[in-house]
Each structure stands twice: as C-alpha cells, then as structure tokens.
Design a protein around this motif. Structure first.
Motif, PDB file in Angstrom:
ATOM      1  N   ARG A  36       0.748  -1.136  -0.073  1.00 39.71           N
ATOM      2  CA  ARG A  36      -0.129  -0.307   0.062  1.00 39.71           C
ATOM      3  C   ARG A  36       0.733   1.501  -0.176  1.00 39.71           C
ATOM      4  O   ARG A  36       0.382   2.192  -0.731  1.00 39.71           O
ATOM      5  N   VAL A  37       1.702   1.321   0.786  1.00 42.37           N
ATOM      6  CA  VAL A  37       2.888   2.364   1.079  1.00 42.37           C
ATOM      7  C   VAL A  37       4.068   2.438  -0.021  1.00 42.37           C
ATOM      8  O   VAL A  37       4.680   3.398  -0.163  1.00 42.37           O
ATOM      9  N   ASN A  38       4.094   1.389  -0.919  1.00 43.35           N
ATOM     10  CA  ASN A  38       5.234   1.367  -2.003  1.00 43.35           C
ATOM     11  C   ASN A  38       4.350   1.024  -3.256  1.00 43.35           C
ATOM     12  O   ASN A  38       4.989   0.173  -3.788  1.00 43.35           O
ATOM     13  N   SER A  39       3.403   1.588  -3.519  1.00 41.45           N
ATOM     14  CA  SER A  39       2.555   1.321  -4.727  1.00 41.45           C
ATOM     15  C   SER A  39       3.108   1.926  -5.818  1.00 41.45           C
ATOM     16  O   SER A  39       3.783   2.938  -5.913  1.00 41.45           O
ATOM     17  N   GLU A  40       2.609   1.430  -7.118  1.00 44.99           N
ATOM     18  CA  GLU A  40       2.887   1.923  -8.361  1.00 44.99           C
ATOM     19  C   GLU A  40       2.434   3.545  -8.482  1.00 44.99           C
ATOM     20  O   GLU A  40       3.202   4.394  -9.117  1.00 44.99           O
ATOM     21  N   GLU A  41       1.458   3.783  -7.931  1.00 41.40           N
ATOM     22  CA  GLU A  41       0.879   5.336  -7.591  1.00 41.40           C
ATOM     23  C   GLU A  41       2.030   6.218  -7.217  1.00 41.40           C
ATOM     24  O   GLU A  41       2.246   7.081  -7.475  1.00 41.40           O
ATOM     25  N   ILE A  42       2.248   5.622  -5.996  1.00 42.41           N
ATOM     26  CA  ILE A  42       3.523   6.410  -5.345  1.00 42.41           C
ATOM     27  C   ILE A  42       4.612   6.479  -5.911  1.00 42.41           C
ATOM     28  O   ILE A  42       5.267   7.641  -6.170  1.00 42.41           O
ATOM     29  N   TYR A  43       5.220   5.575  -6.853  1.00 46.18           N
ATOM     30  CA  TYR A  43       6.206   5.397  -7.474  1.00 46.18           C
ATOM     31  C   TYR A  43       6.197   6.436  -8.705  1.00 46.18           C
ATOM     32  O   TYR A  43       7.265   7.366  -8.788  1.00 46.18           O
ATOM     33  N   HIS A  44       4.906   6.570  -9.154  1.00 39.86           N
ATOM     34  CA  HIS A  44       5.094   7.415 -10.288  1.00 39.86           C
ATOM     35  C   HIS A  44       4.772   8.885  -9.892  1.00 39.86           C
ATOM     36  O   HIS A  44       5.155   9.875 -10.657  1.00 39.86           O
ATOM     37  N   ASN A  45       4.046   8.995  -8.706  1.00 39.10           N
ATOM     38  CA  ASN A  45       4.088  10.502  -8.174  1.00 39.10           C
ATOM     39  C   ASN A  45       5.513  11.085  -7.655  1.00 39.10           C
ATOM     40  O   ASN A  45       5.774  12.264  -8.334  1.00 39.10           O
ATOM     41  N   PHE A  46       6.314  10.190  -7.464  1.00 45.74           N
ATOM     42  CA  PHE A  46       7.832  10.658  -7.284  1.00 45.74           C
ATOM     43  C   PHE A  46       8.459  10.828  -8.373  1.00 45.74           C
ATOM     44  O   PHE A  46       9.093  11.947  -8.610  1.00 45.74           O
ATOM     45  N   LEU A  47       8.358   9.789  -9.355  1.00 48.60           N
ATOM     46  CA  LEU A  47       9.000   9.854 -10.735  1.00 48.60           C
ATOM     47  C   LEU A  47       8.573  11.406 -11.561  1.00 48.60           C
ATOM     48  O   LEU A  47       9.340  11.755 -12.191  1.00 48.60           O
ATOM     49  N   ASN A  48       7.412  11.695 -11.235  1.00 50.62           N
ATOM     50  CA  ASN A  48       6.751  12.889 -11.985  1.00 50.62           C
ATOM     51  C   ASN A  48       6.834  14.181 -11.106  1.00 50.62           C
ATOM     52  O   ASN A  48       5.937  14.991 -11.397  1.00 50.62           O
ATOM     53  N   SER A  49       7.573  14.266 -10.017  1.00 49.93           N
ATOM     54  CA  SER A  49       7.452  15.150  -9.018  1.00 49.93           C
ATOM     55  C   SER A  49       8.140  16.654  -9.650  1.00 49.93           C
ATOM     56  O   SER A  49       7.911  17.584  -8.911  1.00 49.93           O
TER      57      SER A  49
END
Length: 215
Positions: free
Chosen positions: A172-185
């Motif tokens: 839940r706290v290492n999700s694809e969504e979180i990953y991509h939010n970081f990637l596109n920050s």
C-alpha cells in the motif's frame, strides 16, 4: 524557509537514500540526518497532537503493530508523514541556523509538494526502487527494527498468513501510484540499478545535487 546548506533526499524504500546521506556528510564534512532522525523528539511529543508518531512510543504489544490491516497501516503512514514534516522542519530550522557553514544532508519524509515550496530544485533528489523491490526486499536490511518485526511475524500462530498481511501493508505504501508520483514530481530522479556500484551511484548523486567538494 529555503536553507542554502540543506540537501534533501526523498523516495522509496531500498533505493539507497540512507547510504548516500551518510557518504555525502562524510565527504563534505557535513551533518547527516539519517532515516527517522525525527525519532530524537518523539519522547517529548503530545500523543493528542502527534498520534501517528507516538503510536509506536506508547505501544504495549508490538504484535498489534504487525496485525494491522493494510487500510490501518496505510492510514498510519499518511498521518505519520504529516507529523514527520512538522518535526523535521523544526529540527532542520535549528540545525541550519546553528551550522551555517556546514552542509546538511537529509534522508527525508517531507512530501515533494512541500519540498517544492521550501527548497531550490537542485537541493532535492528523488531516489527510487521498483515497488516490488521495496516490498520483497524489506527484511533484507540488517537494521534492528526490521529484524525485530520479522521475528515477530515468524512467531505468529500462522506466520505465512501474517507475513502475507504485512506485505500487503507494505504494498500500500510502496504502490505504483506513489512511485509514479515521485517519478513525476519535477525533481531529479535516480533509479536503483544493481549493475551500478555504490561509488557510481554516489557520483550521480553529487552531480544531481550540483555539489562541489569543500576544500
């Protein structure tokens, strides 16, 4: 609140943030604010004001920690992140004022939208590991806290089920969504690459933060 001597590294688990912060502080004769450096303040916090950070401080049975549902775990992480931001900024304000001639390197939990407000772009770096790495290799770390949790999970009546539940929490706290939010920050990003040496990664980090060695 932009500190010219503070450099922030955020990102996902198992990406190398802690290692880089320590290496940077050593090379540049600076200060390392390592993972969970806010823990130094937890003993003085009011549980009503900081229920997330004081949860583990006041916990009577750590088995309750590992038995939480993914929903409960995710909610706790979100609350703790907000509270960490408050405490981290207090600590960094003090450190920056007390050490104006030293660089401060931070393994941070401060969200990227906040970092965008308080820091220049070249003072922030995002380090990412693929979500499955952050989850599946979580217990490969030698630090005492993670190994303590691992042993608790093994001692559960149904350890396989307990481990699966905890991995679902981590997902839940290492999700694809979180990953991509970081990637596109909007900040510079370094992706974990097991083909790179630590020294090669360190060189990339230096370049990303536009650092020059102190003479």
């Amino acid at each position: 609140m932009k500190y010219k001597n503070v450099y922030y590294i955020n990102g996902t688990a198992y990406a190398g943030k802690s290692t880089m912060v320590k290496m940077l502080a050593e090379k540049y004769h600076g200060i390392a604010c390592e993972e969970n450096y806010h823990n130094a303040r937890i003993s003085d916090l009011d549980s009503n004001e900081f229920p997330g950070l004081t949860y583990t401080r006041d916990l009577k049975d750590w088995r309750d920690f590992i038995r939480r549902t993914p929903d409960e775990y995710e909610a706790w992480i979100k609350e703790t992140t907000k509270e960490c931001t408050v405490i981290e900024l207090q600590i960094l304000d003090e450190l920056s004022k007390q050490n104006k001639n030293k660089k401060i390197f931070v393994d941070t939990n401060i969200p990227t939208d906040v970092l965008a407000e308080i820091s220049d772009n070249d003072h922030v770096l995002i380090m990412l590991a693929e979500p499955e790495i952050s989850v599946n290799r979580f217990f490969e770390r030698p630090d005492r806290e993670k190994q303590f949790l691992y042993q608790l999970l093994l001692q559960e009546e149904h350890p396989d089920d307990a481990m699966e539940n905890f991995r679902e929490c981590l997902k839940r706290v290492n999700s694809e969504e979180i990953y991509h939010n970081f990637l596109n920050s909007g900040f510079r990003v370094i992706l974990r690459d097991d083909e790179r040496t630590i020294e090669e990664t360190f060189s990339l980090v230096e370049k990303a933060l536009k650092l020059k060695e102190v003479t």
